[in-house]
Design a protein around this motif. Sequence first.
Motif, PDB file in Angstrom:
ATOM      1  N   HIS A  50     -30.554 -15.747  51.804  1.00 35.13           N
ATOM      2  CA  HIS A  50     -29.767 -16.926  51.472  1.00 35.13           C
ATOM      3  C   HIS A  50     -28.869 -17.242  52.667  1.00 35.13           C
ATOM      4  O   HIS A  50     -28.107 -16.374  53.114  1.00 35.13           O
ATOM      5  CB  HIS A  50     -28.900 -16.675  50.236  1.00 35.13           C
ATOM      6  N   GLU A 100     -36.305 -11.972  52.136  1.00 32.96           N
ATOM      7  CA  GLU A 100     -35.687 -13.201  51.631  1.00 32.96           C
ATOM      8  C   GLU A 100     -34.219 -13.232  52.037  1.00 32.96           C
ATOM      9  O   GLU A 100     -33.528 -12.215  52.013  1.00 32.96           O
ATOM     10  CB  GLU A 100     -35.811 -13.246  50.114  1.00 32.96           C
ATOM     11  N   VAL A 108     -25.403 -17.908  44.015  1.00 31.04           N
ATOM     12  CA  VAL A 108     -26.111 -16.692  44.438  1.00 31.04           C
ATOM     13  C   VAL A 108     -25.699 -15.526  43.531  1.00 31.04           C
ATOM     14  O   VAL A 108     -24.506 -15.277  43.329  1.00 31.04           O
ATOM     15  CB  VAL A 108     -25.786 -16.357  45.909  1.00 31.04           C
ATOM     16  N   TRP A 162     -20.782 -21.936  51.779  1.00 33.08           N
ATOM     17  CA  TRP A 162     -20.579 -20.763  50.944  1.00 33.08           C
ATOM     18  C   TRP A 162     -19.444 -20.979  49.943  1.00 33.08           C
ATOM     19  O   TRP A 162     -19.557 -20.641  48.764  1.00 33.08           O
ATOM     20  CB  TRP A 162     -20.294 -19.543  51.808  1.00 33.08           C
ATOM     21  N   LEU A 197     -27.892 -11.941  52.401  1.00 33.49           N
ATOM     22  CA  LEU A 197     -27.018 -13.111  52.431  1.00 33.49           C
ATOM     23  C   LEU A 197     -26.444 -13.246  53.845  1.00 33.49           C
ATOM     24  O   LEU A 197     -25.842 -12.294  54.361  1.00 33.49           O
ATOM     25  CB  LEU A 197     -25.886 -12.950  51.408  1.00 33.49           C
TER      26      LEU A 197
END
Length: 486
Positions: free
Chosen positions: A41, A39, A55, A48, A17
């Motif tokens: 985010h 991966e 998430v 956010w 993240l």
Amino acid sequence: MRATGEKLPDIPRAALLLIDDHLERRRQLHDCLQFIDRECHVFDFVGWLQRGKSVDLNRVEAVLLGASSLPISLPKLIAELDTDERRMPKILVCDWPELALETRPEAGIVGQLDPPYRYEQVLDLLHRCGLFNARQDDNEPPEYSTFVGQTQAMREVKHLIAQVAPRDISVLITGESGTGKEVVARTLHEHSPRASGPFVPVNCGAIPSELLESELFGHEKGAFTGAISSRAGRFELAQGGTLFLDEIGDMPLQMQVKLLRVLQERQFERVGGNRTLEADVRIVAATHKDLEQMIANGEFREDLYYRLNVFPIEMPALRERIEDLPLLINALIEKLNAQGMGRFRFHPAALESLQHHRWPGNVRELANLLERLAIIYPDGVVGVSELPPKFRHIPEPHPERYLAERAQKPAAADGMAAQGLPIWECTPTLPAEGIELKAVLERLELSLIEQALAQCDNVVARAAELLGVRRTTLVEKMRKYGISRP
């Protein structure tokens, strides 16, 4: 192992993240993480606050924190990222002057990533995050209803099961006999994507070598003498589920070759058949033998060993986790009580004595002992003197109780015993309140078996002759009462 057809669901991968209001830095970091196939985010701080709840933080491995253009409180942000169960590891991607160096570990800050972003630096920080998460996992191992124990050895086993259960790979479970290897195999199956399929166990050492191929792969009618009809083998019965190959070290070499072919090609044929069948099964194997030594001795194929040993799990012996003994005893007694055998308890001295035992038969030996005691002392309290002789490792703390009990026996019975009369000529007195005849007879039978074995130096054949029964009958009764020869 999965063949053609429907695929198993993918295992969700842990993501990163990134929260940063610096646009260019966000892009550079995102490209860098994509380059190493991670991966991520990506949010600015406004995004956010607005969309961050979408998430799943349980699937986030670490957070990269950048600069905020909002008057946001860093302690508050850190508190939102952490939960009661888990602290999130965090990597700073810019300076946070309000966060003093000495307070960083408490906030879960593992380091800072500065440009230019180098491959080695990124991997090093992610490695620190992985260790940070692992330390928390060690503190909170997953719980399984079939597993009892809180020692470090058992916590490690639980973690290994949690890691490999969702993944469709072969597992090799090692450990001494009686440590619970089949329990591990069933737990792996029950917590895998194949849980709705069958769990099929087969003991490779209990099936004659000439029948093992038919047992595993099935046979067609007329394939050999006695094959009066077609029969599915264990591989077919386990389709879509898990095949548990117990005591794989006892499998003959010629069968090891055939099993290796199935594992490689994921296909097999029945004995006497020519139709190719798909092997859509997950293989879990177990053994108490040292397979590496067997390989050195030419008794086990090295290529098959590496096919099976993709993910090893070693079960600890009970003597190596003796602190778990009280928990195991409570769990096994509750299980016996649920089966209608009563709930007995151990005197503290008896429990201390059991903790000094070496338990060569491990948990299986403990289970046999408890079942035997549940038969003899239902709903009672078992002291040191009530334990079988080989489990008495400390002196009886209250010998006077047993002296008093002997003094209260009827004089007639004492007189007959003193005269050495045969046991069948002794007439015991029936108490006014009655007795449980089955329990009394089993206790008498157990006592006589133990005496016969003691007189015959544990030679079963001689003890059977002394008791006037067949050797096989005595072996069955010994198994019933949990009596094992030293």
